[in-house]
Structure formats: structure tokens, C-alpha cells
Design a protein around this motif. Sequence first.
Motif, PDB file in Angstrom:
ATOM      1  N   VAL A  54       0.839  -1.202   0.000  1.00 44.59           N
ATOM      2  CA  VAL A  54       0.000   0.000   0.000  1.00 44.59           C
ATOM      3  C   VAL A  54       0.875   1.254   0.000  1.00 44.59           C
ATOM      4  CG1 VAL A  54      -1.689   1.302   1.353  1.00 44.59           C
ATOM      5  CG2 VAL A  54      -1.958  -1.156   1.072  1.00 44.59           C
ATOM      6  N   SER A  55       1.973   1.219   0.735  1.00 48.67           N
ATOM      7  CA  SER A  55       2.877   2.375   0.789  1.00 48.67           C
ATOM      8  C   SER A  55       3.514   2.659  -0.567  1.00 48.67           C
ATOM      9  CB  SER A  55       3.980   2.145   1.822  1.00 48.67           C
ATOM     10  OG  SER A  55       3.454   2.104   3.102  1.00 48.67           O
ATOM     11  N   VAL A  56       3.863   1.604  -1.283  1.00 53.08           N
ATOM     12  CA  VAL A  56       4.444   1.805  -2.613  1.00 53.08           C
ATOM     13  C   VAL A  56       3.417   2.439  -3.542  1.00 53.08           C
ATOM     14  CG1 VAL A  56       5.301   0.605  -4.656  1.00 53.08           C
ATOM     15  CG2 VAL A  56       6.167   0.007  -2.400  1.00 53.08           C
ATOM     16  N   ALA A  57       2.188   1.931  -3.512  1.00 58.77           N
ATOM     17  CA  ALA A  57       1.141   2.509  -4.365  1.00 58.77           C
ATOM     18  C   ALA A  57       0.852   3.962  -3.976  1.00 58.77           C
ATOM     19  CB  ALA A  57      -0.132   1.669  -4.264  1.00 58.77           C
ATOM     20  N   ALA A  58       0.817   4.237  -2.686  1.00 58.02           N
ATOM     21  CA  ALA A  58       0.567   5.603  -2.233  1.00 58.02           C
ATOM     22  C   ALA A  58       1.729   6.521  -2.584  1.00 58.02           C
ATOM     23  CB  ALA A  58       0.311   5.621  -0.735  1.00 58.02           C
ATOM     24  N   SER A  59       2.936   5.990  -2.580  1.00 50.16           N
ATOM     25  CA  SER A  59       4.104   6.807  -2.918  1.00 50.16           C
ATOM     26  C   SER A  59       4.088   7.231  -4.375  1.00 50.16           C
ATOM     27  CB  SER A  59       5.385   6.036  -2.622  1.00 50.16           C
ATOM     28  OG  SER A  59       5.507   5.818  -1.248  1.00 50.16           O
ATOM     29  N   VAL A  61       1.399   7.946  -6.061  1.00 45.71           N
ATOM     30  CA  VAL A  61       0.460   9.074  -6.110  1.00 45.71           C
ATOM     31  C   VAL A  61       1.068  10.295  -5.429  1.00 45.71           C
ATOM     32  CG1 VAL A  61      -1.808   9.879  -5.364  1.00 45.71           C
ATOM     33  CG2 VAL A  61      -1.526   7.550  -6.206  1.00 45.71           C
ATOM     34  N   ALA A  62       1.689  10.079  -4.257  1.00 46.98           N
ATOM     35  CA  ALA A  62       2.281  11.191  -3.515  1.00 46.98           C
ATOM     36  C   ALA A  62       3.486  11.772  -4.237  1.00 46.98           C
ATOM     37  CB  ALA A  62       2.678  10.729  -2.125  1.00 46.98           C
ATOM     38  N   GLY A  63       4.103  10.992  -5.106  1.00 44.19           N
ATOM     39  CA  GLY A  63       5.242  11.493  -5.870  1.00 44.19           C
ATOM     40  C   GLY A  63       4.892  12.685  -6.735  1.00 44.19           C
ATOM     41  N   LEU A  64       3.629  12.802  -7.088  1.00 46.52           N
ATOM     42  CA  LEU A  64       3.196  13.969  -7.855  1.00 46.52           C
ATOM     43  C   LEU A  64       3.226  15.237  -7.008  1.00 46.52           C
ATOM     44  CD1 LEU A  64       0.152  12.315  -9.642  1.00 46.52           C
ATOM     45  CD2 LEU A  64       2.404  12.800 -10.616  1.00 46.52           C
ATOM     46  N   LEU A  65       3.141  15.064  -5.681  1.00 47.14           N
ATOM     47  CA  LEU A  65       3.138  16.214  -4.779  1.00 47.14           C
ATOM     48  C   LEU A  65       4.525  16.572  -4.268  1.00 47.14           C
ATOM     49  CD1 LEU A  65      -0.003  15.182  -2.727  1.00 47.14           C
ATOM     50  CD2 LEU A  65       0.108  16.780  -4.641  1.00 47.14           C
ATOM     51  N   GLY A  66       5.460  15.631  -4.352  1.00 45.72           N
ATOM     52  CA  GLY A  66       6.828  15.915  -3.935  1.00 45.72           C
ATOM     53  C   GLY A  66       7.332  14.950  -2.885  1.00 45.72           C
ATOM     54  N   PRO A  67       8.610  15.044  -2.565  1.00 47.88           N
ATOM     55  CA  PRO A  67       9.210  14.100  -1.632  1.00 47.88           C
ATOM     56  C   PRO A  67       8.683  14.218  -0.205  1.00 47.88           C
ATOM     57  CG  PRO A  67      10.846  15.660  -2.444  1.00 47.88           C
ATOM     58  CD  PRO A  67       9.591  15.923  -3.171  1.00 47.88           C
ATOM     59  N   VAL A  68       8.310  15.392   0.210  1.00 46.92           N
ATOM     60  CA  VAL A  68       7.784  15.555   1.572  1.00 46.92           C
ATOM     61  C   VAL A  68       6.442  14.831   1.700  1.00 46.92           C
ATOM     62  CG1 VAL A  68       7.037  17.226   3.304  1.00 46.92           C
ATOM     63  CG2 VAL A  68       9.037  17.703   1.892  1.00 46.92           C
ATOM     64  N   ALA A  69       5.624  14.872   0.667  1.00 50.15           N
ATOM     65  CA  ALA A  69       4.340  14.164   0.682  1.00 50.15           C
ATOM     66  C   ALA A  69       4.564  12.656   0.760  1.00 50.15           C
ATOM     67  CB  ALA A  69       3.518  14.516  -0.550  1.00 50.15           C
ATOM     68  N   ALA A  74       4.274   7.762   4.088  1.00 50.82           N
ATOM     69  CA  ALA A  74       4.962   6.609   4.692  1.00 50.82           C
ATOM     70  C   ALA A  74       4.740   6.562   6.190  1.00 50.82           C
ATOM     71  CB  ALA A  74       6.449   6.681   4.375  1.00 50.82           C
ATOM     72  N   VAL A  75       4.795   7.707   6.851  1.00 51.94           N
ATOM     73  CA  VAL A  75       4.587   7.748   8.299  1.00 51.94           C
ATOM     74  C   VAL A  75       3.138   7.420   8.640  1.00 51.94           C
ATOM     75  CG1 VAL A  75       4.558   9.273  10.303  1.00 51.94           C
ATOM     76  CG2 VAL A  75       6.502   9.292   8.749  1.00 51.94           C
ATOM     77  N   VAL A  76       2.203   8.004   7.915  1.00 52.85           N
ATOM     78  CA  VAL A  76       0.779   7.776   8.196  1.00 52.85           C
ATOM     79  C   VAL A  76       0.414   6.305   7.960  1.00 52.85           C
ATOM     80  CG1 VAL A  76      -1.550   8.325   7.394  1.00 52.85           C
ATOM     81  CG2 VAL A  76       0.078  10.152   7.811  1.00 52.85           C
ATOM     82  N   LEU A  77       0.949   5.705   6.914  1.00 51.97           N
ATOM     83  CA  LEU A  77       0.612   4.315   6.622  1.00 51.97           C
ATOM     84  C   LEU A  77       1.303   3.323   7.565  1.00 51.97           C
ATOM     85  CD1 LEU A  77       0.494   4.432   2.742  1.00 51.97           C
ATOM     86  CD2 LEU A  77      -1.404   4.104   4.311  1.00 51.97           C
ATOM     87  N   SER A  78       2.287   3.767   8.324  1.00 48.83           N
ATOM     88  CA  SER A  78       2.905   2.879   9.307  1.00 48.83           C
ATOM     89  C   SER A  78       2.243   2.993  10.679  1.00 48.83           C
ATOM     90  CB  SER A  78       4.396   3.170   9.428  1.00 48.83           C
ATOM     91  OG  SER A  78       4.608   4.430  10.027  1.00 48.83           O
TER      92      SER A  78
END
Length: 92
Positions: A54-59, A61-69, A74-78
Motif C-alpha cells: 500500500v505504501s508503494v502505491a501511495a508513494s 500518487v504522492a510522488g506527484l506532490l513531492g518528496p515531503v508528501a 509513509a509515516v501515516v501508513l505505518s
Amino acid sequence: MPEPGIWAASAVTALSSLAVLAPCGLPLALGCRRLWRLRYRRAAWIAGIGLGAVSVAASVVAGLLGPVAIAIYAVVLSLPVWAASWWLARRA
């Protein structure tokens, strides 16, 4: 033909982004390690594989927003792994 200095500038930019992203897997890995040490080894494997996917899939999507996203995702999904490990440690 591109300038030779453009490669160096691109490498610096890429490395700075990777410096933020490199530790993003640590919250999930450390949470699973805590479950493992509490002797919930099957739960640690299931949580690591499931939330890792799930983290890889979310990353992506979040990659479009930048590295901080990506780091925030990653923190929220853990958090479920950490909540489970705290609950199981108190129960034992």
C-alpha cells in the motif's frame, strides 16, 4: 547538445530528493520489528507485506506532490503497525 554542467546540477537535485526519501521505509520496518520482538512474527510479516504494498502505491500518487508528501504518506501508513504493537505490548 546539452551543457556539461547540467548533469552535475541534475545529480545534486536528485540526491537531495533521495536524502528525504531514503528513510521513508523506516517507520514501517521498525514497527514490524517491534511486532517481531513481541513474538507476533506472522503479524509482522503480514503487516510488512500488506502495508508495504500500500505504501508503494501511495508513494506513486504522492510522488506527484513531492518528496515531503511521500514521507508523510509513509509515516501515516505505518501508524496501524505502531498502534498494534503498543496495544499488544500493553496486553502482554
